[in-house]
Scaffold this motif. Structure first.
Motif, PDB file in Angstrom:
ATOM      1  N   LYS A 122      -4.323  -5.740  -6.896  1.00 58.01           N
ATOM      2  CA  LYS A 122      -3.097  -4.937  -6.733  1.00 58.01           C
ATOM      3  C   LYS A 122      -1.900  -5.697  -7.301  1.00 58.01           C
ATOM      4  N   GLY A 167       0.827  -1.209   0.000  1.00 54.62           N
ATOM      5  CA  GLY A 167       0.000   0.000   0.000  1.00 54.62           C
ATOM      6  C   GLY A 167       0.858   1.254   0.000  1.00 54.62           C
ATOM      7  N   TYR A 168       0.356   2.287   0.680  1.00 57.58           N
ATOM      8  CA  TYR A 168       1.051   3.586   0.722  1.00 57.58           C
ATOM      9  C   TYR A 168       2.466   3.470   1.289  1.00 57.58           C
ATOM     10  N   VAL A 169       2.673   2.520   2.203  1.00 58.46           N
ATOM     11  CA  VAL A 169       3.990   2.329   2.815  1.00 58.46           C
ATOM     12  C   VAL A 169       4.801   1.286   2.055  1.00 58.46           C
ATOM     13  N   ARG A 216      -9.186   8.054   3.253  1.00 57.89           N
ATOM     14  CA  ARG A 216      -9.431   7.271   4.470  1.00 57.89           C
ATOM     15  C   ARG A 216      -9.558   8.184   5.688  1.00 57.89           C
ATOM     16  N   SER A 251      -2.014 -12.031  10.989  1.00 58.16           N
ATOM     17  CA  SER A 251      -2.151 -12.893   9.816  1.00 58.16           C
ATOM     18  C   SER A 251      -0.865 -12.885   8.982  1.00 58.16           C
ATOM     19  N   THR A 263       2.631   0.767  12.066  1.00 58.49           N
ATOM     20  CA  THR A 263       2.521   1.489  13.331  1.00 58.49           C
ATOM     21  C   THR A 263       1.704   0.649  14.308  1.00 58.49           C
ATOM     22  N   PRO A 297       2.817  10.835   2.744  1.00 57.01           N
ATOM     23  CA  PRO A 297       2.398  10.895   1.341  1.00 57.01           C
ATOM     24  C   PRO A 297       2.186  12.332   0.858  1.00 57.01           C
ATOM     25  N   ASP A 323       0.819  -9.534  -1.262  1.00 54.77           N
ATOM     26  CA  ASP A 323      -0.404  -8.840  -0.844  1.00 54.77           C
ATOM     27  C   ASP A 323      -1.561  -9.827  -0.959  1.00 54.77           C
ATOM     28  N   GLU A 334       7.666   3.069   9.845  1.00 51.51           N
ATOM     29  CA  GLU A 334       7.683   3.865   8.620  1.00 51.51           C
ATOM     30  C   GLU A 334       7.165   5.254   8.973  1.00 51.51           C
ATOM     31  N   THR A 336      -2.968  -1.171  10.210  1.00 49.16           N
ATOM     32  CA  THR A 336      -3.227  -1.293  11.654  1.00 49.16           C
ATOM     33  C   THR A 336      -4.350  -0.312  12.020  1.00 49.16           C
TER      34      THR A 336
HETATM   35  N1  LIG Z   1      -0.174   5.823   4.891  1.00 45.99           N
HETATM   36  C1  LIG Z   1       0.701   6.503   5.605  1.00 45.99           C
HETATM   37  O1  LIG Z   1       0.881   7.702   5.411  1.00 45.99           O
HETATM   38  C2  LIG Z   1       1.534   5.832   6.672  1.00 45.99           C
HETATM   39  C3  LIG Z   1       2.694   6.478   7.138  1.00 45.99           C
HETATM   40  C4  LIG Z   1       3.466   5.860   8.096  1.00 45.99           C
HETATM   41  C5  LIG Z   1       3.065   4.633   8.621  1.00 45.99           C
HETATM   42  N2  LIG Z   1       1.923   4.036   8.180  1.00 45.99           N
HETATM   43  C6  LIG Z   1       1.571   2.738   8.747  1.00 45.99           C
HETATM   44  O2  LIG Z   1       1.973   1.729   7.829  1.00 45.99           O
HETATM   45  C7  LIG Z   1       1.057   0.633   7.857  1.00 45.99           C
HETATM   46  C8  LIG Z   1       0.493   0.398   6.458  1.00 45.99           C
HETATM   47  O3  LIG Z   1      -0.245   1.514   6.072  1.00 45.99           O
HETATM   48  P1  LIG Z   1      -0.618   1.819   4.568  1.00 45.99           P
HETATM   49  O4  LIG Z   1      -1.101   3.222   4.537  1.00 45.99           O
HETATM   50  O5  LIG Z   1       0.474   1.413   3.659  1.00 45.99           O
HETATM   51  O6  LIG Z   1      -1.845   0.820   4.377  1.00 45.99           O
HETATM   52  P2  LIG Z   1      -2.537   0.415   2.990  1.00 45.99           P
HETATM   53  O7  LIG Z   1      -3.921   0.035   3.325  1.00 45.99           O
HETATM   54  O8  LIG Z   1      -2.291   1.468   1.958  1.00 45.99           O
HETATM   55  O9  LIG Z   1      -1.720  -0.861   2.523  1.00 45.99           O
HETATM   56  C9  LIG Z   1      -1.722  -2.057   3.226  1.00 45.99           C
HETATM   57  C10 LIG Z   1      -1.662  -3.210   2.227  1.00 45.99           C
HETATM   58  O10 LIG Z   1      -1.594  -4.435   2.972  1.00 45.99           O
HETATM   59  C11 LIG Z   1      -2.400  -5.394   2.318  1.00 45.99           C
HETATM   60  N3  LIG Z   1      -2.705  -6.449   3.299  1.00 45.99           N
HETATM   61  C12 LIG Z   1      -3.642  -6.475   4.255  1.00 45.99           C
HETATM   62  N4  LIG Z   1      -3.535  -7.603   4.983  1.00 45.99           N
HETATM   63  C13 LIG Z   1      -2.504  -8.297   4.457  1.00 45.99           C
HETATM   64  C14 LIG Z   1      -1.893  -9.532   4.768  1.00 45.99           C
HETATM   65  N5  LIG Z   1      -2.311 -10.279   5.793  1.00 45.99           N
HETATM   66  N6  LIG Z   1      -0.862  -9.948   4.019  1.00 45.99           N
HETATM   67  C15 LIG Z   1      -0.425  -9.192   2.981  1.00 45.99           C
HETATM   68  N7  LIG Z   1      -0.948  -8.002   2.639  1.00 45.99           N
HETATM   69  C16 LIG Z   1      -1.968  -7.575   3.383  1.00 45.99           C
HETATM   70  C17 LIG Z   1      -3.582  -4.624   1.804  1.00 45.99           C
HETATM   71  O11 LIG Z   1      -4.222  -5.302   0.752  1.00 45.99           O
HETATM   72  C18 LIG Z   1      -2.899  -3.320   1.329  1.00 45.99           C
HETATM   73  O12 LIG Z   1      -2.477  -3.416  -0.014  1.00 45.99           O
HETATM   74  C19 LIG Z   1       0.015   0.997   8.904  1.00 45.99           C
HETATM   75  O13 LIG Z   1       0.403   0.479  10.126  1.00 45.99           O
HETATM   76  C20 LIG Z   1       0.098   2.522   8.946  1.00 45.99           C
HETATM   77  O14 LIG Z   1      -0.332   3.024  10.191  1.00 45.99           O
HETATM   78  C21 LIG Z   1       1.175   4.589   7.196  1.00 45.99           C
END
Ligand SMILES: NC(=O)c1ccc[n+]([C@@H]2O[C@H](COP(=O)([O-])OP(=O)(O)OC[C@H]3O[C@@H](n4cnc5c(N)ncnc54)[C@H](O)[C@@H]3O)[C@@H](O)[C@H]2O)c1
Length: 444
Positions: free
Chosen positions: A56, A30-32, A352, A120, A140, A176, A51, A172, A105
């Motif tokens: 995706k 995802g975003y991270v 979100r 998981s 996080t 973004p 994933d 992380e 999370t």
């Molecule tokens: N988005 C931000 O700006 C940001 C910044 C810093 C930290 N974080 C933290 O990073 C983490 C991820 O955030 P994000 O924004 O990338 O989330 P996201 O929803 O954009 O991406 C998460 C990805 O994980 C996949 N996924 C879910 N369960 C899974 C599994 N069991 N196995 C494999 N893939 C799985 C989802 O399909 C999705 O593609 C969170 O803990 C978030 O708090 C996010």
């Protein structure tokens, strides 16, 4: 005996990271996870992205990008060169040396942490765990997740941490849409279960990133540091929002106040009010701490209070809108209200937790006809209804009783909004210095 094995294990992994023959896995694209996967693949490692979302995975394997912060050409190049392959098949973890976990999370309806994604992903790793493997959690989460949640699952088959495999936490901090700081140059915090876990993790990040790596004594310190960073933002935004409410009552321009205070070269850092918090981090992460700390019979106060203020902001925006329309003898009921911007912050397409949902709820609850426009978001569903971006043009703007700037995207046509809106309510001070406003103009 075990000491010798430890050294050989560390040494083998060390060598594979050093000469970049280690195979890297990213769980959660995802975003991270996706920007991270791309940086790692660009630095010559072979990367496998995991994933659960087949769409995706297919999109990435076809070289199609879906994250703004990732350069399309970079993605195509690493896919074409077979440096980056994505899959939903977790058995491929068998071939992975270093695995980074970047899964969501969220919190549940009761504001309790939902760590089921971490559990998981960890189970998927544990099914295929092998010697000489480094596992790093980047999501996080509350302090001690790495040690209390992940470690027992990973040790179920008898593998020993610090000897057979290595485990660390490294949050992380990507922001973004931030043009200056990206995955590549944001300093990293690293806390391993053992010293070797920390050393190997630091070494891995140093081999990819262009940033300082700050080592701490345990995963819990790194987990807490990340929560502190986001709680700091949550509470300071809460303070700015409360100042906005107070200033409004007293007829003082809060933006002018903050900009004046920000001239102090020490001891003050400006935070700005807005229509409410959004995104996957700032409104959510502090609740991970408030939940965890209950285990220690402590009740957090600052987090609760600032969240209360931040959560009130969408309602405050609607109350102010009602008063603004009242001045031109218009009831909110039946008025056309345009929400300009839907993303939770500027220049991104992430909706979100955006405050727009609560704002819509209150406006529609009062009988207003709500429209939205966002250059990055064409449509979304909310409360069983589909909202489609309403084109920003002269004719549409003039049909609106009130245009509200919810998100201050840089690419918005502010000139058009200024010239053709009857009333503008600017919750971001996006147009505060704009001289061409024809109608009435109000700020938060
Ligand atoms: N988005 C931000 O700006 C940001 C910044 C810093 C930290 N974080 C933290 O990073 C983490 C991820 O955030 P994000 O924004 O990338 O989330 P996201 O929803 O954009 O991406 C998460 C990805 O994980 C996949 N996924 C879910 N369960 C899974 C599994 N069991 N196995 C494999 N893939 C799985 C989802 O399909 C999705 O593609 C969170 O803990 C978030 O708090 C996010």
């Amino acid at each position: 005996m075990s000491k010798t094995i430890t050294n050989v294990t560390v040494e083998n992994l060390f060598t594979r990271i050093k000469n970049k023959t280690a195979k890297i896995g990213i769980i959660g694209l995802g975003y991270v996870g996706l920007p991270l996967a791309v940086e790692i693949a660009k630095s010559e490692y072979n990367v496998v992205g995991f994933d659960v979302n087949q769409q995706k995975v297919d999109s990435l394997n076809n070289g199609h990008n879906y994250i703004n912060d990732v350069n399309d050409e970079d993605l195509v190049k690493i896919v074409e060169n077979n440096k980056f392959i994505s899959t939903t098949d977790f058995s491929q973890i068998q071939q992975i040396d270093v695995v980074l976990v970047c899964v969501p999370t969220p919190i549940d309806a009761h504001q309790h942490p939902d760590i089921s994604y971490i559990q998981s992903a960890t189970k998927n790793i544990a099914n295929y765990i092998h010697d000489e493997m480094l596992i790093v959690l980047e999501s996080t989460t509350y302090p001690n997740t790495t040690k209390e949640v992940m470690l027992p699952i990973l040790m179920e088959k008898g593998h020993k941490v610090g000897e057979d495999f290595f485990l660390a936490y490294s949050p992380e901090r990507v922001d973004p849409g931030n043009e200056n700081f990206k995955t590549k140059n944001i300093p990293k915090i690293v806390g391993g279960i053992t010293e070797d876990c920390t050393m190997l993790t630091s070494m891995f990040y140093k081999s990819v990133l262009n940033s300082n790596i700050h080592e701490v004594s345990s995963p819990a310190v790194a987990e807490m540091a990340k929560i502190l960073e986001n709680t700091f933002r949550n509470i300071n935004i809460g303070l700015a929002n409360e100042m906005a409410i107070i200033c409004n009552k007293m007829g003082i321009d809060v933006w002018e106040v903050i900009n004046a205070a920000a001239t102090k070269p020490f001891g003050f850092m400006p935070f700005y009010p807005g229509p409410g918090l959004g995104g996957h981090c700032i409104p959510i992460d502090p609740f991970y701490l408030s939940w965890k700390v209950k285990e220690y019979k402590y009740h957090v106060r600052l987090i609760e209070t600032s969240s209360e203020i931040n959560n009130y902001m969408p309602e405050f925006v609607v109350e102010r809108s009602m008063k603004i329309l009242n001045e031109v003898k218009k009831p909110l009921n039946g008025s056309n209200v345009l929400l300009v911007g839907a993303a939770y912050k500027k220049d991104i397409d992430d909706i979100r937790e955006s405050p727009i949902f609560e704002i819509i709820k209150y406006f529609e609850g009062h009988g207003a006809n709500v429209f939205f426009n966002d250059p990055y978001i064409s449509e979304f569903n909310f409360n069983g209804k589909k909202y489609v971006s309403f084109p920003l043009n002269k004719e549409n703007l003039s049909k609106m009783d009130l245009s509200i700037i919810v998100t201050n995207h840089t690419s918005l046509d502010y000139k058009l909004i200024a010239e053709h809106s009857k009333i503008i309510f600017d919750t971001r001070n996006a147009m505060g210095n704009y001289s061409g406003i024809k109608g009435q103009y109000y700020k938060l």
